[in-house]
Design a protein around this motif. Structure first.
Motif, PDB file in Angstrom:
ATOM      1  N   PHE A  27       0.847  -1.196   0.000  1.00  0.00           N
ATOM      2  CA  PHE A  27       0.000   0.000   0.000  1.00  0.00           C
ATOM      3  C   PHE A  27       0.885   1.249   0.000  1.00  0.00           C
ATOM      4  O   PHE A  27       0.625   2.211  -0.747  1.00  0.00           O
ATOM      5  CB  PHE A  27      -0.916   0.003   1.222  1.00  0.00           C
ATOM      6  CG  PHE A  27      -1.676   1.294   1.404  1.00  0.00           C
ATOM      7  CD1 PHE A  27      -2.793   1.573   0.644  1.00  0.00           C
ATOM      8  CD2 PHE A  27      -1.243   2.237   2.334  1.00  0.00           C
ATOM      9  CE1 PHE A  27      -3.480   2.767   0.810  1.00  0.00           C
ATOM     10  CE2 PHE A  27      -1.924   3.430   2.503  1.00  0.00           C
ATOM     11  CZ  PHE A  27      -3.050   3.697   1.737  1.00  0.00           C
ATOM     12  N   VAL A  28       1.922   1.248   0.820  1.00  0.00           N
ATOM     13  CA  VAL A  28       2.854   2.374   0.869  1.00  0.00           C
ATOM     14  C   VAL A  28       3.579   2.526  -0.463  1.00  0.00           C
ATOM     15  O   VAL A  28       3.799   3.642  -0.954  1.00  0.00           O
ATOM     16  CB  VAL A  28       3.870   2.203   2.021  1.00  0.00           C
ATOM     17  CG1 VAL A  28       4.932   3.300   1.978  1.00  0.00           C
ATOM     18  CG2 VAL A  28       3.156   2.209   3.365  1.00  0.00           C
ATOM     19  N   PHE A  29       3.969   1.383  -1.073  1.00  0.00           N
ATOM     20  CA  PHE A  29       4.642   1.427  -2.375  1.00  0.00           C
ATOM     21  C   PHE A  29       3.763   2.114  -3.416  1.00  0.00           C
ATOM     22  O   PHE A  29       4.222   2.988  -4.162  1.00  0.00           O
ATOM     23  CB  PHE A  29       4.986   0.012  -2.865  1.00  0.00           C
ATOM     24  CG  PHE A  29       6.014  -0.690  -2.030  1.00  0.00           C
ATOM     25  CD1 PHE A  29       6.867   0.010  -1.189  1.00  0.00           C
ATOM     26  CD2 PHE A  29       6.145  -2.067  -2.085  1.00  0.00           C
ATOM     27  CE1 PHE A  29       7.814  -0.635  -0.421  1.00  0.00           C
ATOM     28  CE2 PHE A  29       7.095  -2.725  -1.322  1.00  0.00           C
ATOM     29  CZ  PHE A  29       7.929  -2.008  -0.489  1.00  0.00           C
ATOM     30  N   TYR A  30       2.508   1.713  -3.497  1.00  0.00           N
ATOM     31  CA  TYR A  30       1.607   2.293  -4.484  1.00  0.00           C
ATOM     32  C   TYR A  30       1.367   3.775  -4.209  1.00  0.00           C
ATOM     33  O   TYR A  30       1.265   4.577  -5.142  1.00  0.00           O
ATOM     34  CB  TYR A  30       0.267   1.533  -4.497  1.00  0.00           C
ATOM     35  CG  TYR A  30       0.316   0.298  -5.353  1.00  0.00           C
ATOM     36  CD1 TYR A  30       0.214   0.391  -6.741  1.00  0.00           C
ATOM     37  CD2 TYR A  30       0.482  -0.949  -4.783  1.00  0.00           C
ATOM     38  CE1 TYR A  30       0.277  -0.735  -7.533  1.00  0.00           C
ATOM     39  CE2 TYR A  30       0.547  -2.095  -5.571  1.00  0.00           C
ATOM     40  CZ  TYR A  30       0.443  -1.977  -6.948  1.00  0.00           C
ATOM     41  OH  TYR A  30       0.517  -3.090  -7.735  1.00  0.00           O
ATOM     42  N   PHE A  31       1.302   4.139  -2.944  1.00  0.00           N
ATOM     43  CA  PHE A  31       1.119   5.546  -2.592  1.00  0.00           C
ATOM     44  C   PHE A  31       2.351   6.349  -3.008  1.00  0.00           C
ATOM     45  O   PHE A  31       2.235   7.451  -3.549  1.00  0.00           O
ATOM     46  CB  PHE A  31       0.888   5.676  -1.088  1.00  0.00           C
ATOM     47  CG  PHE A  31       0.625   7.089  -0.627  1.00  0.00           C
ATOM     48  CD1 PHE A  31      -0.584   7.706  -0.883  1.00  0.00           C
ATOM     49  CD2 PHE A  31       1.607   7.786   0.062  1.00  0.00           C
ATOM     50  CE1 PHE A  31      -0.818   9.004  -0.470  1.00  0.00           C
ATOM     51  CE2 PHE A  31       1.380   9.087   0.479  1.00  0.00           C
ATOM     52  CZ  PHE A  31       0.164   9.704   0.216  1.00  0.00           C
ATOM     53  N   SER A  32       3.539   5.783  -2.767  1.00  0.00           N
ATOM     54  CA  SER A  32       4.777   6.486  -3.116  1.00  0.00           C
ATOM     55  C   SER A  32       4.949   6.593  -4.626  1.00  0.00           C
ATOM     56  O   SER A  32       5.478   7.594  -5.136  1.00  0.00           O
ATOM     57  CB  SER A  32       5.989   5.774  -2.502  1.00  0.00           C
ATOM     58  OG  SER A  32       6.162   4.483  -3.063  1.00  0.00           O
ATOM     59  N   ILE A  33       4.492   5.583  -5.361  1.00  0.00           N
ATOM     60  CA  ILE A  33       4.571   5.615  -6.822  1.00  0.00           C
ATOM     61  C   ILE A  33       3.714   6.739  -7.390  1.00  0.00           C
ATOM     62  O   ILE A  33       4.064   7.376  -8.392  1.00  0.00           O
ATOM     63  CB  ILE A  33       4.139   4.255  -7.414  1.00  0.00           C
ATOM     64  CG1 ILE A  33       5.211   3.199  -7.141  1.00  0.00           C
ATOM     65  CG2 ILE A  33       3.872   4.364  -8.916  1.00  0.00           C
ATOM     66  CD1 ILE A  33       4.765   1.791  -7.470  1.00  0.00           C
ATOM     67  N   SER A  34       2.594   7.017  -6.740  1.00  0.00           N
ATOM     68  CA  SER A  34       1.669   8.041  -7.251  1.00  0.00           C
ATOM     69  C   SER A  34       2.173   9.462  -7.038  1.00  0.00           C
ATOM     70  O   SER A  34       1.646  10.411  -7.620  1.00  0.00           O
ATOM     71  CB  SER A  34       0.304   7.883  -6.567  1.00  0.00           C
ATOM     72  OG  SER A  34       0.384   8.206  -5.186  1.00  0.00           O
ATOM     73  N   MET A  35       3.201   9.631  -6.200  1.00  0.00           N
ATOM     74  CA  MET A  35       3.767  10.964  -5.998  1.00  0.00           C
ATOM     75  C   MET A  35       4.464  11.447  -7.273  1.00  0.00           C
ATOM     76  O   MET A  35       5.218  10.691  -7.899  1.00  0.00           O
ATOM     77  CB  MET A  35       4.778  10.944  -4.847  1.00  0.00           C
ATOM     78  CG  MET A  35       4.230  10.554  -3.480  1.00  0.00           C
ATOM     79  SD  MET A  35       3.061  11.758  -2.796  1.00  0.00           S
ATOM     80  CE  MET A  35       1.489  11.019  -3.264  1.00  0.00           C
ATOM     81  N   ALA A  36       4.224  12.686  -7.647  1.00  0.00           N
ATOM     82  CA  ALA A  36       4.825  13.240  -8.865  1.00  0.00           C
ATOM     83  C   ALA A  36       6.347  13.329  -8.700  1.00  0.00           C
ATOM     84  O   ALA A  36       6.840  13.926  -7.742  1.00  0.00           O
ATOM     85  CB  ALA A  36       4.257  14.623  -9.147  1.00  0.00           C
ATOM     86  N   PRO A  37       7.106  12.725  -9.618  1.00  0.00           N
ATOM     87  CA  PRO A  37       8.573  12.737  -9.492  1.00  0.00           C
ATOM     88  C   PRO A  37       9.171  14.104  -9.835  1.00  0.00           C
ATOM     89  O   PRO A  37       8.633  14.832 -10.677  1.00  0.00           O
ATOM     90  CB  PRO A  37       9.015  11.688 -10.510  1.00  0.00           C
ATOM     91  CG  PRO A  37       7.952  11.733 -11.562  1.00  0.00           C
ATOM     92  CD  PRO A  37       6.662  11.987 -10.811  1.00  0.00           C
ATOM     93  N   ALA A  38      10.269  14.428  -9.182  1.00  0.00           N
ATOM     94  CA  ALA A  38      10.999  15.648  -9.530  1.00  0.00           C
ATOM     95  C   ALA A  38      11.646  15.442 -10.897  1.00  0.00           C
ATOM     96  O   ALA A  38      12.163  14.360 -11.192  1.00  0.00           O
ATOM     97  CB  ALA A  38      12.071  15.933  -8.480  1.00  0.00           C
ATOM     98  N   ASP A  39      11.620  16.465 -11.721  1.00  0.00           N
ATOM     99  CA  ASP A  39      12.134  16.342 -13.093  1.00  0.00           C
ATOM    100  C   ASP A  39      13.591  15.903 -13.111  1.00  0.00           C
ATOM    101  O   ASP A  39      13.982  15.036 -13.901  1.00  0.00           O
ATOM    102  CB  ASP A  39      11.977  17.671 -13.838  1.00  0.00           C
ATOM    103  CG  ASP A  39      10.512  18.034 -14.071  1.00  0.00           C
ATOM    104  OD1 ASP A  39       9.673  17.109 -14.063  1.00  0.00           O
ATOM    105  OD2 ASP A  39      10.227  19.233 -14.233  1.00  0.00           O
TER     106      ASP A  39
END
Length: 257
Positions: free
Chosen positions: A103-115
């Motif tokens: 669940f934490v992995f999927y939440f972290s994946i959804s965070m917009a990455p820094a360019d």
């Protein structure tokens, strides 16, 4: 209260065994996305055999199988000294922690990455870090469900078979209850995860899934046999740590749990 728990040898032993049990189960789930070639790793020629009409088979396995022997060894040791309830408690707890981790992995994946981070490893052959991150940690829900189901069913099978064998053999034949229970649970684990994921989710043919499962179980069967001496070593170390009298009383009490 905490001082009593830390000082009590049986409580401290349970914490240590539980730590190895949970850590290896979680690690196996996370790293399991990688498939490795056992033959290439050992520097030998590919097996390349045919089974149930499926040709070109080899020992291509998930790296998740590497930590799993520790889990099953811990299962047998915990069952020996803390009973089926101890195994059941840790199995359910571990399944919950694995679910929480993903669940934490999927939440972290959804965070917009820094360019800048997304292209930071281009010179190392990773042009898109977000895609790589998603691919490694974002395993599909089908494989997670299949894996967790197989884990729980396998663990409960291991604990039950181990206990029944011990009722007949008593303190003798540690190798029998440890090895046979592991072989049963590994078979259940392999069959459940293979058919739920490969057959029902990916649509592989029944013969192909069966062949792949048989190859995987052959590896697990071999490792279970090779790990038997380790069971005796751990028993010896625990007997020395607890003392024979206390270890014997814990084993006797575990039979009723």
């Amino acid at each position: 209260m905490i001082h009593h728990i830390v000082k009590d040898k049986s409580s401290r032993l349970f914490i240590i065994l539980a730590g190895f049990f949970i850590a290896n189960a979680v690690i196996a789930e996370i790293i399991g996305v990688k498939i490795f070639s056992l033959e290439s790793t050992l520097g030998i020629e590919k097996a390349n055999f045919t089974l149930l009409g499926e040709s070109g088979l080899a020992f291509d396995l998930s790296v998740g199988v590497l930590p799993w022997p520790v889990v099953f060894i811990m299962t047998d040791i915990i069952n020996e000294y803390y009973g089926v309830r101890g195994v059941r408690f840790l199995s359910v707890l571990t399944a919950g922690l694995i679910s929480f981790a993903f669940f934490v992995f999927y939440f972290s994946i959804s965070m917009a990455p820094a360019d800048w981070w997304q292209v930071s490893q281009t010179d190392k052959g990773v042009p898109d870090m977000q895609a790589a991150y998603t691919q490694i940690l974002g395993q599909g829900m089908n494989i997670i469900i299949a894996s967790l189901t197989a884990f729980l069913v396998g663990q409960l099978t291991d604990a039950t078979v181990f206990r029944q064998i011990k009722r007949f053999t008593g303190e003798k034949r540690i190798w029998m209850r440890a090895t046979v229970s592991t072989l049963f649970s590994q078979l259940i684990d392999t069959v459940v995860v293979s058919y739920i994921y490969l057959y029902f989710s990916l649509g592989f043919s029944f013969p192909r899934v069966t062949a792949i499962a048989m190859v995987g179980y052959t590896y697990k069967f071999t490792i279970a046999i090779l790990c038997t001496p380790l069971i005796y070593l751990i028993h010896y170390l625990i007997e020395r740590y607890l003392g024979r009298e206390r270890a014997a009383s814990m084993k006797q009490a575990a039979l009723g749990l």
